[in-house]
Motif scaffolding. Structure first.
Motif, PDB file in Angstrom:
ATOM      1  N   ILE A  36       0.781  -1.186  -0.047  1.00 55.38           N
ATOM      2  CA  ILE A  36      -0.025   0.089  -0.148  1.00 55.38           C
ATOM      3  C   ILE A  36       0.767   1.224   0.019  1.00 55.38           C
ATOM      4  O   ILE A  36       0.661   2.234  -0.608  1.00 55.38           O
ATOM      5  N   VAL A  37       1.984   1.288   0.763  1.00 51.31           N
ATOM      6  CA  VAL A  37       2.931   2.219   0.874  1.00 51.31           C
ATOM      7  C   VAL A  37       3.683   2.494  -0.532  1.00 51.31           C
ATOM      8  O   VAL A  37       3.885   3.582  -1.024  1.00 51.31           O
ATOM      9  N   ARG A  73      -0.026   7.238  -3.722  1.00 56.49           N
ATOM     10  CA  ARG A  73       0.403   8.315  -4.608  1.00 56.49           C
ATOM     11  C   ARG A  73       1.788   8.908  -4.337  1.00 56.49           C
ATOM     12  O   ARG A  73       2.259   9.599  -5.319  1.00 56.49           O
ATOM     13  N   GLN A  74       2.123   8.970  -2.937  1.00 58.85           N
ATOM     14  CA  GLN A  74       3.367   9.297  -2.587  1.00 58.85           C
ATOM     15  C   GLN A  74       4.194   8.110  -2.409  1.00 58.85           C
ATOM     16  O   GLN A  74       5.086   8.313  -1.598  1.00 58.85           O
ATOM     17  N   GLY A  75       4.084   7.162  -2.880  1.00 56.59           N
ATOM     18  CA  GLY A  75       4.806   5.876  -2.734  1.00 56.59           C
ATOM     19  C   GLY A  75       6.117   6.016  -3.532  1.00 56.59           C
ATOM     20  O   GLY A  75       6.528   6.991  -4.152  1.00 56.59           O
ATOM     21  N   ILE A  86       0.506   8.717 -10.846  1.00 58.14           N
ATOM     22  CA  ILE A  86      -0.282   7.762 -11.339  1.00 58.14           C
ATOM     23  C   ILE A  86      -0.993   6.929 -10.500  1.00 58.14           C
ATOM     24  O   ILE A  86      -0.531   6.566  -9.390  1.00 58.14           O
ATOM     25  N   ARG A  87      -2.094   6.403 -10.785  1.00 61.45           N
ATOM     26  CA  ARG A  87      -3.058   5.688  -9.773  1.00 61.45           C
ATOM     27  C   ARG A  87      -2.518   4.151  -9.963  1.00 61.45           C
ATOM     28  O   ARG A  87      -2.860   3.462 -11.011  1.00 61.45           O
TER      29      ARG A  87
END
Length: 287
Positions: A124-125, A129-131, A147-148
């Motif tokens: 998830i991290v 979006r900030q991963g 990007i999603r």
């Protein structure tokens, strides 16, 4: 003079030794499964009216069938990705030194030593979006906006592939380890190139390991409730979450039981197909 006693065969054991396991299997698997099937034979949520209405409802409901289809497709995508990534790892394992083999085994087994919940939250991290992926692509200028990746089919497939990778890689390592390396040398000495040797020698002989890995990976991927739920989010619905919603949220236990039976039969059908392919592969590999 008394006849000499016949020595007992130490390799043979009485069937009674299997009784504890048989009783455990009977009480904790067969009995609950029978109870689940009986519960599914009720047309109402209260469990009063008998009938097969729950099965008719599922098999005639386009939404329910789409959930089943998307779950089976998810398993196929995860299995294919694990096979594409796991086969080179297994092939490399038998062509490196002992120290490198230890490192490869450690990398392969490392996901099994970590909780599936921890691994899922890590993805998830990573996919956020900030991963790591979006941050790296933004830093090198490959994209202008994040990007999603999270809550998408591709994200679920990627996370499940990492979680289930050991189930594919270990059978492949075992299967490739049983292939005589001299067969590849003989193929090359007779004029076959590397790719032709792979397709005509290595791959056919490794098919039992491929089938075993695909069976384990597929069955584990389509039933991975935690990873599907957390990485897929509320926008994606698969059979484990669908079953959970009917049982816990809507308290419709007869319909949830019917979903369980249908899902079980679907998984058994796929596993049966893999088993048939496995028997054919053993004959083909030995030819």
């Amino acid at each position: 003079m008394a006849a000499a006693s016949v020595p007992r065969d130490v390799t043979s054991y009485g069937i009674g030794l299997a009784a504890p396991l048989a009783l455990f299997f009977l009480f904790f698997f067969v009995a609950p499964l029978v109870q689940l099937f009986v519960l599914s034979l009720h047309n109402d949520a209260a469990g009063v009216v008998w009938g097969i209405g729950q099965y008719v409802h599922f098999l005639t409901d386009p939404f329910s069938l789409s959930v089943l289809g998307s779950t089976l497709l998810l398993g196929a995508e995860v299995t294919a990705l694990c096979l594409v990534l796991g086969f080179p790892i297994a092939w490399l394992y038998h062509r490196v030194g002992s120290r490198a083999q230890t490192l490869i085994i450690l990398i392969v087994l490392l996901p099994l030593l970590t909780s599936v919940v921890v691994r899922t939250f890590a993805w998830i991290v990573i996919l956020g979006r900030q991963g790591i992926i979006n941050s790296t692509l933004l830093s090198i200028g490959a994209i202008d906006t994040p990007i999603r990746l999270l809550y998408t089919q591709a994200g679920v497939v990627l996370a499940l592939a990492q979680v289930q990778m050991p189930l594919m890689t270990l059978p492949l390592i075992t299967a490739l380890g049983r292939i005589d390396m001299n067969l590849e040398d003989a193929s090359c000495s007779l004029g076959a190139g590397s790719w032709r040797t792979f397709w005509r020698v290595v791959l056919p002989l490794s098919l039992p390991g491929v089938i075993a890995g695909c069976t384990l990976t597929y069955a584990a991927a389509i039933t991975a409730f935690i990873t599907q739920s957390l990485v897929g989010g509320g926008q994606m619905l698969f059979m484990p979450m669908y079953l959970y919603q009917q049982a816990s949220t809507l308290q419709n236990w007869p319909f949830a039981s019917a979903i369980s039976i249908i899902f079980l039969l679907a998984v058994l059908a796929v596993v049966t197909v893999f088993g048939m392919l496995g028997r054919l592969s053993r004959g083909y590999g030995g030819a």
